[in-house]
Scaffold this motif. Structure first.
Motif, PDB file in Angstrom:
ATOM      1  N   UNK A  42       0.785  -1.119   0.058  1.00 38.71           N
ATOM      2  CA  UNK A  42       0.125  -0.036  -0.024  1.00 38.71           C
ATOM      3  C   UNK A  42       0.769   1.254   0.099  1.00 38.71           C
ATOM      4  N   UNK A  43       0.433   2.172  -0.821  1.00 42.32           N
ATOM      5  CA  UNK A  43       1.139   3.379  -0.869  1.00 42.32           C
ATOM      6  C   UNK A  43       0.858   4.202   0.277  1.00 42.32           C
ATOM      7  N   UNK A  44       1.773   5.274   0.544  1.00 42.19           N
ATOM      8  CA  UNK A  44       1.504   6.100   1.805  1.00 42.19           C
ATOM      9  C   UNK A  44       0.630   7.237   1.482  1.00 42.19           C
ATOM     10  N   UNK A  45      -0.001   7.704   2.325  1.00 40.06           N
ATOM     11  CA  UNK A  45      -0.781   8.814   1.953  1.00 40.06           C
ATOM     12  C   UNK A  45      -0.144   9.954   1.315  1.00 40.06           C
ATOM     13  N   UNK A  46       1.101  10.145   1.708  1.00 39.85           N
ATOM     14  CA  UNK A  46       2.250  11.361   1.050  1.00 39.85           C
ATOM     15  C   UNK A  46       2.462  10.789  -0.246  1.00 39.85           C
ATOM     16  N   UNK A  47       2.826   9.707  -0.717  1.00 45.02           N
ATOM     17  CA  UNK A  47       2.911   9.042  -2.260  1.00 45.02           C
ATOM     18  C   UNK A  47       1.757   9.256  -2.980  1.00 45.02           C
ATOM     19  N   UNK A  48       0.437   8.661  -2.257  1.00 47.62           N
ATOM     20  CA  UNK A  48      -0.963   8.958  -3.027  1.00 47.62           C
ATOM     21  C   UNK A  48      -1.022  10.700  -3.404  1.00 47.62           C
ATOM     22  N   UNK A  49      -0.789  11.364  -2.221  1.00 52.90           N
ATOM     23  CA  UNK A  49      -0.731  12.937  -2.755  1.00 52.90           C
ATOM     24  C   UNK A  49       0.036  13.175  -3.703  1.00 52.90           C
ATOM     25  N   UNK A  50       1.275  12.892  -3.960  1.00 49.53           N
ATOM     26  CA  UNK A  50       2.080  13.163  -4.956  1.00 49.53           C
ATOM     27  C   UNK A  50       1.620  12.617  -6.304  1.00 49.53           C
ATOM     28  N   UNK A  51       1.178  11.464  -6.092  1.00 43.87           N
ATOM     29  CA  UNK A  51       0.695  10.868  -7.433  1.00 43.87           C
ATOM     30  C   UNK A  51      -0.606  11.635  -8.140  1.00 43.87           C
ATOM     31  N   UNK A  52      -1.330  12.070  -7.051  1.00 41.56           N
ATOM     32  CA  UNK A  52      -2.719  12.723  -7.549  1.00 41.56           C
ATOM     33  C   UNK A  52      -2.352  14.121  -8.068  1.00 41.56           C
ATOM     34  N   UNK A  53      -1.303  14.850  -7.624  1.00 46.20           N
ATOM     35  CA  UNK A  53      -0.772  16.024  -8.072  1.00 46.20           C
ATOM     36  C   UNK A  53      -0.094  15.649  -9.616  1.00 46.20           C
ATOM     37  N   UNK A  54       0.688  14.825  -9.550  1.00 46.19           N
ATOM     38  CA  UNK A  54       1.359  14.360 -10.811  1.00 46.19           C
ATOM     39  C   UNK A  54       0.478  13.807 -11.915  1.00 46.19           C
ATOM     40  N   UNK A  55      -0.699  13.520 -11.560  1.00 45.08           N
ATOM     41  CA  UNK A  55      -1.632  12.873 -12.487  1.00 45.08           C
ATOM     42  C   UNK A  55      -1.908  14.050 -13.463  1.00 45.08           C
ATOM     43  N   UNK A  56      -2.206  15.271 -12.971  1.00 50.90           N
ATOM     44  CA  UNK A  56      -2.588  16.349 -13.503  1.00 50.90           C
ATOM     45  C   UNK A  56      -1.602  16.657 -14.744  1.00 50.90           C
ATOM     46  N   UNK A  57      -0.249  16.422 -14.650  1.00 49.53           N
ATOM     47  CA  UNK A  57       0.740  16.656 -15.515  1.00 49.53           C
ATOM     48  C   UNK A  57       0.869  15.587 -16.513  1.00 49.53           C
ATOM     49  N   UNK A  58       0.452  14.483 -16.114  1.00 53.25           N
ATOM     50  CA  UNK A  58       0.477  13.406 -17.222  1.00 53.25           C
ATOM     51  C   UNK A  58       0.093  13.330 -18.388  1.00 53.25           C
ATOM     52  N   UNK A  59      -0.902  13.978 -18.576  1.00 55.96           N
ATOM     53  CA  UNK A  59      -1.688  14.259 -19.940  1.00 55.96           C
ATOM     54  C   UNK A  59      -0.654  15.155 -20.750  1.00 55.96           C
ATOM     55  N   UNK A  60       0.046  15.957 -20.333  1.00 57.57           N
ATOM     56  CA  UNK A  60       0.982  16.586 -21.460  1.00 57.57           C
ATOM     57  C   UNK A  60       2.283  15.787 -21.402  1.00 57.57           C
ATOM     58  N   UNK A  61       2.457  14.868 -21.066  1.00 61.54           N
ATOM     59  CA  UNK A  61       3.633  14.103 -21.082  1.00 61.54           C
ATOM     60  C   UNK A  61       3.377  12.740 -22.514  1.00 61.54           C
ATOM     61  N   UNK A  62       4.345  12.739 -23.253  1.00 61.38           N
ATOM     62  CA  UNK A  62       4.356  11.987 -24.431  1.00 61.38           C
ATOM     63  C   UNK A  62       4.407  10.572 -23.930  1.00 61.38           C
ATOM     64  N   UNK A  63       3.713   9.728 -22.903  1.00 63.26           N
ATOM     65  CA  UNK A  63       4.018   8.412 -22.428  1.00 63.26           C
ATOM     66  C   UNK A  63       2.574   7.905 -22.015  1.00 63.26           C
ATOM     67  N   UNK A  64       2.536   6.563 -21.819  1.00 66.87           N
ATOM     68  CA  UNK A  64       1.634   5.904 -21.035  1.00 66.87           C
ATOM     69  C   UNK A  64       1.615   5.594 -19.877  1.00 66.87           C
ATOM     70  N   UNK A  65       0.910   5.793 -18.898  1.00 68.64           N
ATOM     71  CA  UNK A  65       0.988   5.617 -17.527  1.00 68.64           C
ATOM     72  C   UNK A  65       0.033   4.573 -16.859  1.00 68.64           C
ATOM     73  N   UNK A  66       0.682   3.565 -16.057  1.00 65.63           N
ATOM     74  CA  UNK A  66      -0.247   2.541 -15.665  1.00 65.63           C
ATOM     75  C   UNK A  66       0.310   2.323 -14.234  1.00 65.63           C
ATOM     76  N   UNK A  67      -0.891   1.780 -13.388  1.00 64.33           N
ATOM     77  CA  UNK A  67      -0.818   1.463 -12.009  1.00 64.33           C
ATOM     78  C   UNK A  67      -1.193   0.011 -11.816  1.00 64.33           C
ATOM     79  N   UNK A  68      -0.436  -0.800 -11.174  1.00 71.16           N
ATOM     80  CA  UNK A  68      -0.908  -2.097 -10.864  1.00 71.16           C
ATOM     81  C   UNK A  68      -0.948  -2.222  -9.203  1.00 71.16           C
ATOM     82  N   UNK A  69      -2.356  -2.410  -8.886  1.00 72.24           N
ATOM     83  CA  UNK A  69      -2.643  -2.160  -7.408  1.00 72.24           C
ATOM     84  C   UNK A  69      -3.797  -3.127  -7.063  1.00 72.24           C
ATOM     85  N   UNK A  70      -4.030  -3.230  -5.948  1.00 72.82           N
ATOM     86  CA  UNK A  70      -5.125  -3.924  -5.408  1.00 72.82           C
ATOM     87  C   UNK A  70      -6.529  -3.128  -5.553  1.00 72.82           C
TER      88      UNK A  70
END
Length: 177
Positions: A42-70
């Motif tokens: 399980x990711x920590x709350x801090x890690x999830x918070x950073x990923x949520x902020x990062x999510x907004x920027x991913x649409x401007x990046x030329x890459x595919x993003x995937x998360x493998x999680x429960x």
């Protein structure tokens, strides 16, 4: 996994990406990197918070993003989600070009699958230096969304140069022999 050369491992990435994207019922027609997170724990709350902020920027990046999680994480709409099980874990590792690796991820396994980690400084990870053609990872310099974004952009830009990216993969795989 039996030993494969770097060239064999990289050559198989394209087919394995097609298989994974077919499994997810997605199309991947552009030659762009697949960047995955393998949430073995399980990711920590801090890690999830950073990923949520990062999510907004991913649409401007030329890459595919995937998360493998429960479970799907709210607020990660730009990440493809795949449910965690050992078969899916293996499929994601085999198909991914880059892994956003947390302290609980095994870097040796990441390297042996021909993946390049994007991670904080840790044993086994050496920041890629294009001028010296050295390193096996892209180091996140601080725990903020900006640190993750900077390392990810460097990784994506380097992926555009096949010889350089193959050299990073080769460096990572050699460390593990």
């Amino acid at each position: 996994m039996p030993y494969q050369s770097v060239d064999e491992t990289i050559a198989q990435k394209t087919d394995r990406k097609k298989r994974l994207f077919g499994f997810l019922k997605l199309s991947n027609t552009k030659k762009r990197p697949l960047i995955s997170i393998i949430a073995d724990k399980e990711l920590s709350q801090a890690q999830v918070s950073v990923l949520r902020q990062f999510n907004e920027a991913t649409s401007s990046l030329n890459a595919d993003f995937l998360i493998l999680s429960d479970s799907a994480l709210d607020g990660l709409s730009n990440f493809h989600f795949i449910e965690f099980n050992l078969g899916n874990r293996e499929m994601v590792l085999e198909a991914s070009d880059l892994i956003i690796a947390y302290d609980f991820n095994d870097l040796e396994e990441v390297f042996m699958q021909g993946c390049v980690p994007i991670c904080k400084e840790r044993e086994g990870a050496q920041n890629y230096n294009a001028q010296e053609e050295s390193g096996n990872s892209f180091i996140i310099k601080n725990d903020s969304v900006y640190g993750l974004f900077e390392a990810t952009v460097r990784a994506i830009e380097t992926f555009k140069f096949p010889w350089d990216f193959k050299h990073i993969v080769r460096t990572g795989m050699k460390i593990q022999k």
